[in-house]
Scaffold this motif. Structure first.
Motif, PDB file in Angstrom:
ATOM      1  N   GLY A   1      41.158 -29.397 -27.797  1.00 53.65           N
ATOM      2  CA  GLY A   1      40.972 -28.191 -28.602  1.00 53.65           C
ATOM      3  C   GLY A   1      40.506 -28.507 -30.004  1.00 53.65           C
ATOM      4  N   LYS A   2      41.066 -29.552 -30.610  1.00 52.85           N
ATOM      5  CA  LYS A   2      40.659 -29.945 -31.957  1.00 52.85           C
ATOM      6  C   LYS A   2      39.190 -30.377 -31.988  1.00 52.85           C
ATOM      7  CE  LYS A   2      45.101 -31.428 -33.894  1.00 52.85           C
ATOM      8  NZ  LYS A   2      45.825 -32.548 -34.556  1.00 52.85           N
ATOM      9  N   VAL A   3      38.787 -31.127 -30.973  1.00 55.00           N
ATOM     10  CA  VAL A   3      37.396 -31.569 -30.906  1.00 55.00           C
ATOM     11  C   VAL A   3      36.470 -30.362 -30.811  1.00 55.00           C
ATOM     12  CG1 VAL A   3      35.698 -32.795 -29.509  1.00 55.00           C
ATOM     13  CG2 VAL A   3      37.941 -33.826 -29.911  1.00 55.00           C
ATOM     14  N   CYS A   4      36.769 -29.445 -29.916  1.00 51.48           N
ATOM     15  CA  CYS A   4      35.911 -28.264 -29.726  1.00 51.48           C
ATOM     16  C   CYS A   4      35.870 -27.396 -30.977  1.00 51.48           C
ATOM     17  CB  CYS A   4      36.384 -27.460 -28.528  1.00 51.48           C
ATOM     18  SG  CYS A   4      36.160 -28.310 -26.939  1.00 51.48           S
ATOM     19  N   ASP A   5      37.013 -27.227 -31.630  1.00 48.42           N
ATOM     20  CA  ASP A   5      37.047 -26.424 -32.852  1.00 48.42           C
ATOM     21  C   ASP A   5      36.181 -27.039 -33.945  1.00 48.42           C
ATOM     22  OD1 ASP A   5      38.753 -24.628 -31.661  1.00 48.42           O
ATOM     23  OD2 ASP A   5      40.572 -25.461 -32.560  1.00 48.42           O
ATOM     24  N   ALA A   6      36.167 -28.372 -34.014  1.00 48.30           N
ATOM     25  CA  ALA A   6      35.360 -29.049 -35.033  1.00 48.30           C
ATOM     26  C   ALA A   6      33.864 -28.954 -34.736  1.00 48.30           C
ATOM     27  CB  ALA A   6      35.782 -30.512 -35.126  1.00 48.30           C
ATOM     28  N   LEU A   7      33.510 -28.890 -33.448  1.00 47.46           N
ATOM     29  CA  LEU A   7      32.099 -28.899 -33.062  1.00 47.46           C
ATOM     30  C   LEU A   7      31.470 -27.514 -32.997  1.00 47.46           C
ATOM     31  CD1 LEU A   7      32.181 -31.537 -30.163  1.00 47.46           C
ATOM     32  CD2 LEU A   7      31.480 -31.914 -32.529  1.00 47.46           C
ATOM     33  N   LYS A   8      32.244 -26.507 -32.623  1.00 47.90           N
ATOM     34  CA  LYS A   8      31.679 -25.181 -32.323  1.00 47.90           C
ATOM     35  C   LYS A   8      30.842 -24.573 -33.449  1.00 47.90           C
ATOM     36  CE  LYS A   8      34.765 -23.704 -28.618  1.00 47.90           C
ATOM     37  NZ  LYS A   8      35.919 -22.851 -28.235  1.00 47.90           N
ATOM     38  N   PRO A   9      31.179 -24.767 -34.741  1.00 46.37           N
ATOM     39  CA  PRO A   9      30.314 -24.183 -35.779  1.00 46.37           C
ATOM     40  C   PRO A   9      28.904 -24.766 -35.800  1.00 46.37           C
ATOM     41  CG  PRO A   9      32.483 -24.727 -36.674  1.00 46.37           C
ATOM     42  CD  PRO A   9      32.405 -25.349 -35.310  1.00 46.37           C
ATOM     43  N   TYR A  10      28.717 -25.922 -35.178  1.00 49.39           N
ATOM     44  CA  TYR A  10      27.423 -26.598 -35.262  1.00 49.39           C
ATOM     45  C   TYR A  10      26.747 -26.813 -33.909  1.00 49.39           C
ATOM     46  CZ  TYR A  10      29.695 -27.951 -39.666  1.00 49.39           C
ATOM     47  OH  TYR A  10      30.359 -27.936 -40.861  1.00 49.39           O
ATOM     48  N   VAL A  11      27.538 -26.933 -32.845  1.00 47.59           N
ATOM     49  CA  VAL A  11      27.014 -27.407 -31.570  1.00 47.59           C
ATOM     50  C   VAL A  11      27.151 -26.335 -30.494  1.00 47.59           C
ATOM     51  CG1 VAL A  11      27.246 -29.147 -29.756  1.00 47.59           C
ATOM     52  CG2 VAL A  11      27.622 -29.782 -32.146  1.00 47.59           C
ATOM     53  N   LYS A  12      26.083 -26.158 -29.724  1.00 49.50           N
ATOM     54  CA  LYS A  12      26.140 -25.295 -28.541  1.00 49.50           C
ATOM     55  C   LYS A  12      26.702 -26.133 -27.398  1.00 49.50           C
ATOM     56  CE  LYS A  12      22.294 -24.547 -26.426  1.00 49.50           C
ATOM     57  NZ  LYS A  12      20.931 -24.075 -26.143  1.00 49.50           N
ATOM     58  N   LEU A  13      27.999 -25.961 -27.151  1.00 50.03           N
ATOM     59  CA  LEU A  13      28.657 -26.812 -26.166  1.00 50.03           C
ATOM     60  C   LEU A  13      28.165 -26.529 -24.748  1.00 50.03           C
ATOM     61  CD1 LEU A  13      32.301 -26.820 -27.566  1.00 50.03           C
ATOM     62  CD2 LEU A  13      30.594 -28.631 -27.725  1.00 50.03           C
TER      63      LEU A  13
ATOM     64  N   VAL B   1      26.689 -40.855 -28.395  1.00 49.32           N
ATOM     65  CA  VAL B   1      25.934 -39.784 -29.039  1.00 49.32           C
ATOM     66  C   VAL B   1      25.492 -38.772 -27.986  1.00 49.32           C
ATOM     67  CG1 VAL B   1      23.738 -41.041 -28.882  1.00 49.32           C
ATOM     68  CG2 VAL B   1      24.017 -39.259 -30.612  1.00 49.32           C
ATOM     69  N   ARG B   2      25.474 -37.492 -28.385  1.00 48.33           N
ATOM     70  CA  ARG B   2      25.107 -36.408 -27.470  1.00 48.33           C
ATOM     71  C   ARG B   2      24.136 -35.457 -28.161  1.00 48.33           C
ATOM     72  NH1 ARG B   2      29.091 -36.590 -23.352  1.00 48.33           N
ATOM     73  NH2 ARG B   2      28.800 -34.461 -22.592  1.00 48.33           N
ATOM     74  N   CYS B   3      23.224 -34.919 -27.387  1.00 52.22           N
ATOM     75  CA  CYS B   3      22.324 -33.849 -27.831  1.00 52.22           C
ATOM     76  C   CYS B   3      22.493 -32.684 -26.864  1.00 52.22           C
ATOM     77  CB  CYS B   3      20.866 -34.313 -27.812  1.00 52.22           C
ATOM     78  SG  CYS B   3      20.371 -35.241 -29.263  1.00 52.22           S
ATOM     79  N   GLY B   4      22.770 -31.489 -27.410  1.00 49.23           N
ATOM     80  CA  GLY B   4      23.031 -30.367 -26.530  1.00 49.23           C
ATOM     81  C   GLY B   4      24.225 -30.615 -25.649  1.00 49.23           C
ATOM     82  N   ASN B   5      25.157 -31.423 -26.142  1.00 53.17           N
ATOM     83  CA  ASN B   5      26.381 -31.782 -25.418  1.00 53.17           C
ATOM     84  C   ASN B   5      26.095 -32.569 -24.143  1.00 53.17           C
ATOM     85  OD1 ASN B   5      29.148 -31.965 -25.219  1.00 53.17           O
ATOM     86  ND2 ASN B   5      29.410 -29.994 -24.199  1.00 53.17           N
ATOM     87  N   ILE B   6      24.963 -33.257 -24.099  1.00 52.05           N
ATOM     88  CA  ILE B   6      24.647 -34.171 -23.008  1.00 52.05           C
ATOM     89  C   ILE B   6      24.427 -35.558 -23.604  1.00 52.05           C
ATOM     90  CG2 ILE B   6      22.958 -34.780 -21.228  1.00 52.05           C
ATOM     91  CD1 ILE B   6      22.561 -31.877 -20.663  1.00 52.05           C
ATOM     92  N   GLN B   7      25.058 -36.558 -23.025  1.00 47.97           N
ATOM     93  CA  GLN B   7      25.010 -37.894 -23.595  1.00 47.97           C
ATOM     94  C   GLN B   7      23.596 -38.471 -23.564  1.00 47.97           C
ATOM     95  OE1 GLN B   7      28.283 -40.749 -22.914  1.00 47.97           O
ATOM     96  NE2 GLN B   7      26.740 -42.103 -22.061  1.00 47.97           N
ATOM     97  N   VAL B   8      23.242 -39.139 -24.649  1.00 44.06           N
ATOM     98  CA  VAL B   8      21.976 -39.876 -24.741  1.00 44.06           C
ATOM     99  C   VAL B   8      22.308 -41.362 -24.759  1.00 44.06           C
ATOM    100  CG1 VAL B   8      19.927 -40.328 -26.144  1.00 44.06           C
ATOM    101  CG2 VAL B   8      20.877 -38.015 -26.017  1.00 44.06           C
ATOM    102  N   GLY B   9      21.622 -42.149 -23.924  1.00 41.10           N
ATOM    103  CA  GLY B   9      21.922 -43.575 -23.866  1.00 41.10           C
ATOM    104  C   GLY B   9      23.281 -43.840 -23.258  1.00 41.10           C
TER     105      GLY B   9
ATOM    106  N   GLY C   1      34.832 -42.342 -29.675  1.00 42.87           N
ATOM    107  CA  GLY C   1      34.282 -41.307 -30.541  1.00 42.87           C
ATOM    108  C   GLY C   1      32.911 -40.863 -30.078  1.00 42.87           C
ATOM    109  N   GLU C   2      32.447 -39.732 -30.607  1.00 43.64           N
ATOM    110  CA  GLU C   2      31.143 -39.182 -30.248  1.00 43.64           C
ATOM    111  C   GLU C   2      30.475 -38.564 -31.466  1.00 43.64           C
ATOM    112  OE1 GLU C   2      31.758 -37.835 -25.589  1.00 43.64           O
ATOM    113  OE2 GLU C   2      31.914 -36.335 -27.175  1.00 43.64           O
ATOM    114  N   ILE C   3      29.159 -38.693 -31.514  1.00 40.65           N
ATOM    115  CA  ILE C   3      28.342 -38.047 -32.519  1.00 40.65           C
ATOM    116  C   ILE C   3      27.452 -37.021 -31.809  1.00 40.65           C
ATOM    117  CG2 ILE C   3      26.642 -38.372 -34.338  1.00 40.65           C
ATOM    118  CD1 ILE C   3      29.374 -39.688 -34.877  1.00 40.65           C
ATOM    119  N   HIS C   4      27.470 -35.780 -32.264  1.00 44.45           N
ATOM    120  CA  HIS C   4      26.634 -34.722 -31.690  1.00 44.45           C
ATOM    121  C   HIS C   4      25.484 -34.435 -32.650  1.00 44.45           C
ATOM    122  CE1 HIS C   4      29.272 -33.177 -28.331  1.00 44.45           C
ATOM    123  NE2 HIS C   4      30.087 -34.011 -28.960  1.00 44.45           N
TER     124      HIS C   4
END
Length: 525
Positions: free
Chosen positions: A235-247, A320-328, A348-351
């Motif tokens: 939940g903490k991860v999603c709350d931190a990402l939602k303002p910026y990332v389309k999960l 690292v992820r783009c559009g919530n899909i992992q790259v590499g 850890g992950e970078i979106h």
């Protein structure tokens, strides 16, 4: 210079001869299809990522158009039939209308999604399966249409044409010879969906394409699926990402299973045989863009940093992820760490948020530009701080192991003295050695690496050793266990026992052997 060669410096352009636009002669050969399919996707498992990526975009579009409810779960069903060697992937997205079906699916590199913030936009992802099966079938229905459209690629014929020495076949010719289409009328509205079916799947790398366990493990790391309910930081991860990332989280079900696929993170981490570590702290990461705004956001979970995490955990490495899909893969940022090995200790992950940071065609890395370099520049301090944590933890464990080793050595030496089997001189030497260890033990205990409870435990061990040292040091009596044996024999036994301690693989084994000998001699009750 040879008379047959003309120096370029001697050529003078004729200003009266204008440049002409190219109006003919463009040839798109058949080999471009191989480059866009089997040569593009070296890892067989990539086909799942490509089709899931397209499914996620289609489901997002279905929500935007109101075809799918805002809160309705985007569903992807995967059926793997090992006896038939087939794979079917079906999503609940918008589907493709009958009028657009053929036009869209035989367009190459002409995606309509470019510039629309979609995950896929190069128009080649659907070709991923061509190199891994005998037949590739696309099937789709659109809302309000009774028809189901199908397109079948004959991959065997395609490969034969690509291998043929004849270079007269152009891309269009190959497609015309290998692709068939039809429209089915089921009688009722087929609903909105898109389906990919691979028939006659070719065996690759232990047949992992048809291994449900391997597929689930891969998708849990790569696909936009939710965190497990058993992961308290989800939940903490999603709350931190939602303002910026389309999960755009999907419910992916494999072979009709009741439980959907979840991300691999859990509250604990398996470490070594039977051991486990746990997450202790959650940290967010924000990377600014070159011209303001946010380029990327991310998160790191701190734990005990007890060493490299096993690949089987599915969470090791800064990813690292783009559009919530992992790259590499898990090693994409490995070079940023002070020691590459410390990346594998990290979770850890970078979106990526900045649309100018683009994954390459294979999605195994990024296009190299100033915006990607800006991302690396800002992630480097994070990687160095994680490296510092790893190194500090490593030093602490090494010092802790050294402390315990020295305590054990001291106990063994004191046990030999109390055993009374070696000479008085040898006992005095062993006692001096134990006394000599104490300053180093004090140094380790007060070195600032131990937390309060660990330091308390270390002080307790030091106090126990000091009490034993004082007790033995206050005694001025020689070794007495052999006192009843005549002196000449006693000296021989003491010498033999000293040799046993010197030559045995360790003091514990030596002491057991000496105890047994002394018992036979009648020196022990």
């Amino acid at each position: 210079m040879s008379a047959n060669l003309i120096s370029l410096s001697s050529i003078r352009p004729n200003k009266e001869t204008p440049w002409a636009a190219l109006v003919d002669g463009i040839v798109i050969g058949k080999d471009i299809l191989e480059l866009l399919s089997s040569s593009m996707y070296v890892d067989p498992m990539s086909i799942y990522r490509e089709y899931i990526q397209n499914a996620a975009d289609s489901i997002d579009e279905a929500r935007a158009l109101g075809v799918l409810g805002e809160r309705a779960a985007g569903r992807v069903e995967i059926e793997i039939d090992v006896p038939k060697r087939s794979i079917r992937i079906r999503d609940s997205g918008t589907g493709i209308s009958k009028a657009e079906f053929v036009k869209l699916l035989v367009a190459f590199g002409a995606s309509t999604k470019r510039g629309r913030n979609a995950r896929g936009f190069r128009g080649v992802g659907r070709l991923a399966g061509l190199g891994y099966c005998q037949e590739l079938l696309f099937r789709s229905g659109a809302q309000g249409e009774p028809a189901i459209s199908e397109m079948l690629w004959d991959c065997r014929k395609l490969r034969a044409l690509l291998r043929a020495a004849d270079s007269n076949h152009h891309l269009r010719d190959v497609v015309m010879e290998t692709v068939s289409t039809r429209s089915l009328e089921p009688g009722k509205g087929a609903g909105h969906f898109f389906e990919v079916e691979m028939r006659g799947v070719i065996r690759h790398r232990n047949d992992q394409l048809l291994d449900p366990t391997a597929v689930t493990r891969y998708l849990s790391q790569v696909a936009p699926v939710p965190f497990s309910p058993d992961f308290r930081y989800g939940g903490k991860v999603c709350d931190a990402l939602k303002p910026y990332v389309k999960l755009g989280e999907l419910r992916i079900e494999l072979n009709g299973g009741d439980s959907p696929t979840y991300r691999p993170h859990r509250d604990t981490i398996p470490v070594g045989p039977g051991g486990e570590d746990k997450f202790e702290d959650f940290e967010t990461v924000t990377v600014p863009a070159l011209d303001g705004g946010v380029a990327a956001v991310g998160w790191v979970l701190h734990h005990g940093y007890a060493g490299a995490l096993a690949p089987a955990t599915g969470i090791k490495g800064l990813r690292v992820r783009c559009g919530n899909i992992q790259v590499g893969d898990d090693r994409i940022f490995e070079e940023l760490f002070m020691e590459p090995r410390f990346n594998s200790w990290t979770v850890g992950e970078i979106h990526v948020v900045d649309a100018r940071i683009l994954p390459n065609g294979r999605r195994d890395h990024f296009e190299q530009n100033a915006h990607y370099q800006n991302l690396l520049t800002h992630l480097t301090p994070l990687a160095r701080e994680l490296s510092r944590r790893c190194r500090t933890s490593s030093i602490k464990r090494n010092r802790s192991r050294e402390f315990l080793r020295q305590v054990e050595v001291g106990r063994e030496k004191l046990a030999i003295i109390k055993q009374g089997a070696v000479s008085r001189a040898e006992s005095a030497r062993l006692l001096r050695e134990v006394r000599g260890q104490m300053p180093e033990l004090e140094k380790i205990a007060t070195g600032g690496l131990f937390d309060e409870s660990e330091k308390t435990g270390a002080d307790r061990e030091i106090q126990k050793l000091n009490r034993e040292i004082r007790k033995l040091g206050d005694s001025d009596q020689p070794a007495t266990a052999l006192a009843n044996i005549p002196k000449p024999q006693r000296l021989v036994y003491e010498k033999v026992f000293s040799l046993i301690y010197e030559c045995a693989p360790n003091r514990v084994v030596a002491k057991l052997l000496v105890d047994r000998i002394m018992a036979r001699l009648g020196t022990k009750e």
